[in-house]
Motif scaffolding. Structure first.
Motif, PDB file in Angstrom:
ATOM      1  N   LEU A  81     -29.023 -18.588 -40.174  1.00 43.97           N
ATOM      2  CA  LEU A  81     -29.223 -19.094 -38.832  1.00 43.97           C
ATOM      3  C   LEU A  81     -30.429 -18.386 -38.222  1.00 43.97           C
ATOM      4  CD1 LEU A  81     -25.594 -19.318 -37.447  1.00 43.97           C
ATOM      5  CD2 LEU A  81     -27.021 -21.141 -38.359  1.00 43.97           C
ATOM      6  N   GLY A  82     -31.289 -19.136 -37.579  1.00 43.75           N
ATOM      7  CA  GLY A  82     -32.527 -18.578 -37.067  1.00 43.75           C
ATOM      8  C   GLY A  82     -33.715 -18.909 -37.945  1.00 43.75           C
ATOM      9  N   PHE A  83     -33.455 -19.439 -39.132  1.00 47.30           N
ATOM     10  CA  PHE A  83     -34.529 -19.875 -40.023  1.00 47.30           C
ATOM     11  C   PHE A  83     -34.411 -21.383 -40.230  1.00 47.30           C
ATOM     12  CE2 PHE A  83     -34.094 -15.435 -40.874  1.00 47.30           C
ATOM     13  CZ  PHE A  83     -35.384 -14.990 -41.067  1.00 47.30           C
ATOM     14  N   ARG A 130     -23.212 -23.935 -27.206  1.00 51.55           N
ATOM     15  CA  ARG A 130     -23.048 -22.625 -26.564  1.00 51.55           C
ATOM     16  C   ARG A 130     -24.189 -22.359 -25.583  1.00 51.55           C
ATOM     17  NH1 ARG A 130     -25.055 -17.548 -27.117  1.00 51.55           N
ATOM     18  NH2 ARG A 130     -23.624 -15.786 -26.773  1.00 51.55           N
ATOM     19  N   TYR A 131     -25.429 -22.565 -26.031  1.00 49.03           N
ATOM     20  CA  TYR A 131     -26.580 -22.338 -25.154  1.00 49.03           C
ATOM     21  C   TYR A 131     -26.564 -23.290 -23.962  1.00 49.03           C
ATOM     22  CZ  TYR A 131     -29.043 -19.135 -28.330  1.00 49.03           C
ATOM     23  OH  TYR A 131     -29.428 -18.071 -29.091  1.00 49.03           O
ATOM     24  N   LEU A 132     -26.177 -24.543 -24.201  1.00 46.21           N
ATOM     25  CA  LEU A 132     -26.149 -25.525 -23.116  1.00 46.21           C
ATOM     26  C   LEU A 132     -25.110 -25.128 -22.075  1.00 46.21           C
ATOM     27  CD1 LEU A 132     -27.178 -28.147 -21.935  1.00 46.21           C
ATOM     28  CD2 LEU A 132     -25.570 -29.391 -23.399  1.00 46.21           C
ATOM     29  N   PHE A 133     -23.963 -24.651 -22.527  1.00 44.46           N
ATOM     30  CA  PHE A 133     -22.916 -24.188 -21.608  1.00 44.46           C
ATOM     31  C   PHE A 133     -23.464 -23.072 -20.718  1.00 44.46           C
ATOM     32  CE2 PHE A 133     -19.285 -21.761 -20.215  1.00 44.46           C
ATOM     33  CZ  PHE A 133     -18.267 -22.685 -20.053  1.00 44.46           C
ATOM     34  N   ILE A 134     -24.127 -22.104 -21.335  1.00 45.35           N
ATOM     35  CA  ILE A 134     -24.677 -20.978 -20.572  1.00 45.35           C
ATOM     36  C   ILE A 134     -25.708 -21.474 -19.564  1.00 45.35           C
ATOM     37  CG2 ILE A 134     -26.092 -18.885 -20.731  1.00 45.35           C
ATOM     38  CD1 ILE A 134     -24.788 -18.355 -23.453  1.00 45.35           C
ATOM     39  N   GLY A 135     -26.587 -22.373 -19.992  1.00 45.06           N
ATOM     40  CA  GLY A 135     -27.630 -22.868 -19.100  1.00 45.06           C
ATOM     41  C   GLY A 135     -27.087 -23.653 -17.926  1.00 45.06           C
ATOM     42  N   ARG A 193     -32.507 -20.078 -16.968  1.00 41.44           N
ATOM     43  CA  ARG A 193     -33.126 -19.235 -17.992  1.00 41.44           C
ATOM     44  C   ARG A 193     -32.211 -18.105 -18.462  1.00 41.44           C
ATOM     45  NH1 ARG A 193     -36.181 -15.063 -14.919  1.00 41.44           N
ATOM     46  NH2 ARG A 193     -36.057 -15.634 -12.719  1.00 41.44           N
ATOM     47  N   ASN A 194     -30.999 -18.055 -17.940  1.00 39.95           N
ATOM     48  CA  ASN A 194     -30.021 -17.120 -18.506  1.00 39.95           C
ATOM     49  C   ASN A 194     -29.706 -17.491 -19.961  1.00 39.95           C
ATOM     50  OD1 ASN A 194     -28.317 -14.809 -18.220  1.00 39.95           O
ATOM     51  ND2 ASN A 194     -26.540 -16.168 -18.114  1.00 39.95           N
ATOM     52  N   ILE A 195     -30.089 -18.698 -20.374  1.00 44.33           N
ATOM     53  CA  ILE A 195     -30.019 -19.083 -21.787  1.00 44.33           C
ATOM     54  C   ILE A 195     -30.732 -18.040 -22.642  1.00 44.33           C
ATOM     55  CG2 ILE A 195     -30.991 -20.715 -23.471  1.00 44.33           C
ATOM     56  CD1 ILE A 195     -30.322 -22.961 -21.540  1.00 44.33           C
ATOM     57  N   PHE A 196     -31.838 -17.518 -22.141  1.00 42.80           N
ATOM     58  CA  PHE A 196     -32.637 -16.555 -22.908  1.00 42.80           C
ATOM     59  C   PHE A 196     -32.282 -15.107 -22.588  1.00 42.80           C
ATOM     60  CE2 PHE A 196     -35.296 -20.284 -21.771  1.00 42.80           C
ATOM     61  CZ  PHE A 196     -35.289 -20.895 -23.018  1.00 42.80           C
ATOM     62  N   ILE A 197     -31.506 -14.910 -21.523  1.00 48.70           N
ATOM     63  CA  ILE A 197     -31.153 -13.547 -21.097  1.00 48.70           C
ATOM     64  C   ILE A 197     -29.738 -13.187 -21.540  1.00 48.70           C
ATOM     65  CG2 ILE A 197     -30.898 -12.008 -19.102  1.00 48.70           C
ATOM     66  CD1 ILE A 197     -32.829 -13.941 -17.597  1.00 48.70           C
ATOM     67  N   GLU A 235     -33.146 -22.864 -32.156  1.00 51.78           N
ATOM     68  CA  GLU A 235     -33.807 -21.572 -32.060  1.00 51.78           C
ATOM     69  C   GLU A 235     -33.799 -21.063 -30.626  1.00 51.78           C
ATOM     70  OE1 GLU A 235     -34.689 -19.670 -34.494  1.00 51.78           O
ATOM     71  OE2 GLU A 235     -34.027 -21.239 -35.845  1.00 51.78           O
ATOM     72  N   LYS A 236     -33.014 -20.048 -30.369  1.00 53.45           N
ATOM     73  CA  LYS A 236     -33.068 -19.302 -29.114  1.00 53.45           C
ATOM     74  C   LYS A 236     -32.814 -20.131 -27.866  1.00 53.45           C
ATOM     75  CE  LYS A 236     -36.109 -15.739 -30.953  1.00 53.45           C
ATOM     76  NZ  LYS A 236     -37.344 -14.954 -30.766  1.00 53.45           N
ATOM     77  N   GLY A 237     -32.272 -21.328 -28.019  1.00 57.11           N
ATOM     78  CA  GLY A 237     -31.855 -22.098 -26.857  1.00 57.11           C
ATOM     79  C   GLY A 237     -32.922 -22.953 -26.208  1.00 57.11           C
TER      80      GLY A 237
END
Length: 588
Positions: free
Chosen positions: A53-55, A402-407, A414-418, A488-490
């Motif tokens: 994951l991440g690649f 997961r990222y969408l939920f956070i955003g 931008r808490n997606i990245f924090i 990648e990273k949201g």
């Protein structure tokens, strides 16, 4: 003995059945077509592994002169390849291995002629490779051979053959830069991925040494390492279906894994001390009964203790080795609360524990199934390659979710990245969606949004393709911003949230923060249900707005513009209020 709520298909009952199934699918294909199909399957199944994951995987499109590489995995941030894989359906002897290794040697001499770095890496520890700054260093490159054949004896014959390529192979092996994924290991990796995705343990049985201490719905005693290993061997990763985190691994060089390293050391060297030193494991089950000296758990899963279990499995301790065990009788609605309070041993991030209340895989699947949404078209397939593709896709889907939920539910998108726990509106969410049915409804809405967005991103891929051979302006945009298309990273979820805000005229972070969770969910649900074309246009414009804003901030004076953008993109989105993108969006 363990039963499953989903029975294993015949082709997964053994390595032989697995191999024959795949061979049967390829019977009528030409040799090049067989190779292409097997490369696609290898790409999908290896991409389901945590460390990949991440690649981003990519098939080598060259049919000839491919330099012995069928699949690449590369880092989207640097656009540099990290893993080179040769996929050969059958390796029949040492000559085949010599041919593959010889091509790897030629590839390295051609692409890395002077670098002598020898940093040790492993294909199953790619996260470390991702952190290496100099992606041109051959030390950050891993070679992989994937085959349906069993290679143990062939490899020994090859190593003693005196072939010219053997020295190169030995250098790669000594620095942990080559892995051979033979048929048995490929079968094991696929089986683990399948069990975790589909085959949830229904009944678990293990020996009782003394009757369990019981208070209300909680039972406590001990379990032997022998029984724990047997449960894992029968269940595979499916036994951890509701565990918040996967096995973190073992690595004496990594201080973050000190606890796991100590568990492994005790289980290996002093197994009789495990009971006094280890906190134990926790099972969740719907029902418990004693029978013939055994304890039977229905609908069982280990919700805390993945690290302990896997360290014991890795150590294979002999003699008397026991760990404490706690069993909590709970239904689906309450099981996540048990998992949240039980997981403390490896300092699991509080944010992951809270998110598990809403984004457990089984809850996501149930929520989407009830409204007729399938995560992907291969979900009910009965062939190994299609199932591998489905599992691979699902992993990306869950990560995006997961990222969408956070955003959506943070004070700032931008808490997606924090990933700041305190910036997520968990208390308001709990009040707005208190019951299991409420949570399922919420997950259904978010899943619908992501499903609709993925269709738009597919169109953006066609408009701005990322293939390296395209040098027109749209091709260049696709190359630079291809990370928007992958997990990648949201980035993808951030664009989704931005597009929703633009449609709802939410123009800055202050206004976003003031949104009521329930009202906001109702509004975005209305967009997906009745304004799908508007959403598609808004998402495409959001892509362009962010791309334009990022490009305008980079000069290209000190380095290649592409590289500058890749290096600055994450930090720029992390530190920039979305009001600037909102204004650019309005100008388009």
């Amino acid at each position: 003995m363990t039963n499953y709520s989903v029975n294993l298909p015949l082709f997964l009952e053994s390595y032989v059945e697995f191999m024959q199934h795949i061979e049967g699918l390829y019977t009528k294909l030409s040799n090049p077509a067989k190779g292409a199909e097997f490369a696609e399957f290898t790409k999908d199944i290896l991409s389901t592994q945590e460390k990949f994951l991440g690649f981003k995987p990519e098939l080598n499109t060259k049919q000839t002169h491919d330099e012995g590489v069928d699949v690449f995995w590369f880092d989207p941030e640097t656009n540099k390849q990290k893993v080179y894989c040769q996929c050969k359906l059958h390796i029949r002897g040492k000559d085949d291995l010599d041919n593959i290794i010889g091509k790897f040697s030629s590839y390295e001499q051609s692409h890395f002629p002077t670098n002598k770095d020898t940093k040790q890496l492993s294909i199953f520890d790619l996260s470390e490779a991702n952190q290496i700054g100099n992606s041109e260093s051959k030390a950050s490159v891993i070679y992989c051979i994937a085959t349906l054949s069993i290679t143990k004896n062939i490899l020994e014959l090859y190593k003693s053959s005196g072939r010219p390529s053997v020295n190169f192979y030995q250098n790669l092996a000594d620095s942990n830069r080559i892995e051979i994924i033979d048929g048995q290991l490929l079968y094991k990796l696929f089986l683990e991925a399948y069990r975790k995705e589909y085959a949830i343990p229904q009944r678990v049985l293990f020996k009782v040494y003394e009757k369990f201490v019981n208070y209300n719905n909680v039972y406590m005693r001990i379990i032997s390492a022998e029984d724990l290993i047997k449960i894992y061997s029968e269940c595979g990763q499916g036994i951890f279906f509701e565990n918040v985190r996967d096995f973190l691994g073992l690595d004496a060089r990594n201080s973050a894994l000190d606890i796991n390293n100590e568990i492994f050391k005790t289980a290996s060297n002093e197994p009789e001390k495990m009971l006094e030193r280890n906190n134990g494991i926790t099972f969740k089950a719907s029902y418990l009964e004693y029978k013939d000296g055994n304890l039977i758990l229905e609908n069982a899963g280990i919700i805390n203790g993945c690290q302990t279990t896997m360290c014991i499995v890795e150590a294979q301790p002999s003699g008397d080795c026991f760990v404490p065990v706690k069993i909590v009788i709970a239904d689906l609605e309450n099981s996540s609360k048990v998992a949240k309070t039980a997981n403390t041993q490896n300092k699991i991030e509080k944010i992951n524990l809270e998110l598990s209340e809403y984004l457990r895989p089984q809850l996501v699947k149930m929520s989407l199934a009830e409204i007729g949404v399938k995560i992907n078209e291969h979900e009910t397939s009965t062939s190994v390659p299609s199932i591998a593709s489905a599992i691979c896709y699902n992993r990306v889907f869950y990560s995006d979710l997961r990222y969408l939920f956070i955003g959506l539910f943070s004070y700032i998108p931008r808490n997606i990245f924090i990933s700041d726990y305190a910036s997520i509106k968990f208390d308001e969410l709990a009040n707005a969606y208190p019951s299991l049915d409420d949570k399922k409804s919420l997950v259904s809405i978010i899943g619908n949004i992501l499903t609709a967005a993925n269709k738009v991103f597919d169109k953006l891929k066609e408009e701005y393709p990322s293939e390296a051979n395209l040098q027109d302006s749209k091709g260049k945009i696709g190359q630079i911003f291809n990370r928007f298309y992958v997990d990648e990273k949201g980035y993808k979820p951030y664009l989704i949230v931005l597009s929703m805000c633009c449609l709802l005229n939410i123009h800055d972070e202050k206004q976003f923060k003031e949104q009521s969770v329930k009202a906001f969910v109702d509004q975005i649900n209305n967009i997906i249900e009745s304004r799908e074309s508007d959403f598609e246009e808004a998402l495409k414009k959001s892509f362009k707005a962010v791309a334009i804003s990022v490009i305008s901030r980079c000069t290209g004076k000190d380095r290649d513009l592409d590289q500058e953008i890749r290096q600055k993109l994450f930090t720029y989105l992390k530190t920039t209020e979305f009001s600037s993108f909102y204004l650019t969006y309005g100008a388009l």
